[in-house]
Design an enzyme around this catalytic site. Sequence first.
Site, PDB file in Angstrom:
ATOM      1  N   ARG A   1      46.907  46.196  29.819  1.00 30.82           N
ATOM      2  CA  ARG A   1      45.652  46.574  29.165  1.00 30.82           C
ATOM      3  C   ARG A   1      45.845  47.771  28.244  1.00 30.82           C
ATOM      4  O   ARG A   1      46.542  48.727  28.592  1.00 30.82           O
ATOM      5  CB  ARG A   1      44.643  46.947  30.265  1.00 30.82           C
ATOM      6  CG  ARG A   1      43.281  47.303  29.765  1.00 30.82           C
ATOM      7  CD  ARG A   1      42.350  47.657  30.931  1.00 30.82           C
ATOM      8  NE  ARG A   1      42.384  49.087  31.189  1.00 30.82           N
ATOM      9  CZ  ARG A   1      41.386  49.769  31.765  1.00 30.82           C
ATOM     10  NH1 ARG A   1      40.301  49.142  32.170  1.00 30.82           N
ATOM     11  NH2 ARG A   1      41.478  51.063  31.950  1.00 30.82           N
TER      12      ARG A   1
ATOM     13  N   HIS B   1      31.983  43.351  32.349  1.00 29.58           N
ATOM     14  CA  HIS B   1      32.905  42.285  32.732  1.00 29.58           C
ATOM     15  C   HIS B   1      33.339  42.461  34.174  1.00 29.58           C
ATOM     16  O   HIS B   1      33.168  43.532  34.769  1.00 29.58           O
ATOM     17  CB  HIS B   1      34.127  42.257  31.804  1.00 29.58           C
ATOM     18  CG  HIS B   1      34.915  43.534  31.793  1.00 29.58           C
ATOM     19  ND1 HIS B   1      34.556  44.609  31.020  1.00 29.58           N
ATOM     20  CD2 HIS B   1      36.012  43.918  32.483  1.00 29.58           C
ATOM     21  CE1 HIS B   1      35.406  45.599  31.225  1.00 29.58           C
ATOM     22  NE2 HIS B   1      36.302  45.211  32.123  1.00 29.58           N
TER      23      HIS B   1
ATOM     24  N   ASP C   1      34.324  49.355  30.796  1.00 33.58           N
ATOM     25  CA  ASP C   1      35.512  50.186  31.016  1.00 33.58           C
ATOM     26  C   ASP C   1      35.260  51.662  30.758  1.00 33.58           C
ATOM     27  O   ASP C   1      34.724  52.057  29.720  1.00 33.58           O
ATOM     28  CB  ASP C   1      36.675  49.678  30.145  1.00 33.58           C
ATOM     29  CG  ASP C   1      37.261  48.390  30.716  1.00 33.58           C
ATOM     30  OD1 ASP C   1      37.094  48.133  31.916  1.00 33.58           O
ATOM     31  OD2 ASP C   1      37.902  47.634  29.939  1.00 33.58           O
TER      32      ASP C   1
ATOM     33  N   HIS D   1      31.443  45.858  35.569  1.00 32.27           N
ATOM     34  CA  HIS D   1      31.590  47.227  35.060  1.00 32.27           C
ATOM     35  C   HIS D   1      31.841  47.176  33.564  1.00 32.27           C
ATOM     36  O   HIS D   1      32.092  46.111  32.987  1.00 32.27           O
ATOM     37  CB  HIS D   1      32.760  47.939  35.759  1.00 32.27           C
ATOM     38  CG  HIS D   1      34.093  47.326  35.437  1.00 32.27           C
ATOM     39  ND1 HIS D   1      34.536  46.150  36.030  1.00 32.27           N
ATOM     40  CD2 HIS D   1      35.073  47.692  34.572  1.00 32.27           C
ATOM     41  CE1 HIS D   1      35.720  45.840  35.539  1.00 32.27           C
ATOM     42  NE2 HIS D   1      36.067  46.755  34.647  1.00 32.27           N
TER      43      HIS D   1
END
Length: 283
Positions: A274, A258, A111, A109
């Site tokens: 994150r 990623h 982000d 995917h």
Amino acid sequence: MQNGSIEIKAEATGFGAEVGGVDLAGEISEEVFAELQAAVIRHKVLVFRDQHLDDESHFAFAQRFGPLEGHINRSTRHGELPKLQVFGNVGDDGKPTGVHPEKGTLVWHTDKSYVATPSLFTILRSPSVAREGGHTLFADMTRAYEALTPGKVEQLEGLRAVHDWKRSREKSDERAATADEIAAAPPVDHPVIRTHPETEARAIYIGNHASHILDWELGAGEALLAELEAHATQEQFIYRHRWRDNDVLMWDNRCTMHCVTDYDAAIERRVVHRAVVQGEVPF
Ligand SMILES: [Fe+2]
């Protein structure tokens, strides 16, 4: 540590680089900051070793790149710094819970492609690193685009993919999206080939949040997206990051996908924090 000039060790493939000579928790001059910005645009994925960020310094560093975004899944939001997200499988007793914190990270995917202005950069650190598995893989979507046949490029010109949080959850076998989440993230569509606003390089823009192709029959769109993902995730387009303690990873979501390789959530302790920087409308 006062930061002087940085050292960049690029991967032989040109995709990904390790950056030394910088303490991300320290003072970073405008000059060094500009070098970091240029490096992430050029190499797409940056690795910083031996960093000692806490949540506050992680937040402060990320924020220099632009406004940060909270996550649609409220349960991942950091208590004091809600624009940081925490994904982990460590319980209050310090033991692995056995529950994977987010199965959507195990599939390819980019982000937050399910919003109108998807993430620009993501900056990730891992206070607890899995000893087996839990690597982060990246696909170079610019090089994947460049390797398409002229016929395929012609087919993709002008196509738009629908990106949908609700559908993405179903596909990754996660708990269903809540009514609030669906209201906050209704389906959006983005070009299948996007142009990087800084480099003007074109890249394939797909991933698990991409559900189907706008104005196409559902099955045909899903098949095209699966074909493109298989193409883009061939070994020659991949950079594999094997986490060490105190690593920080940073990447450009506009030209990469990623995923995380699986790990045993009942044995390994894996926690990531994150920060995501808000991006622009893809074109
Ligand atoms: Fe991600």
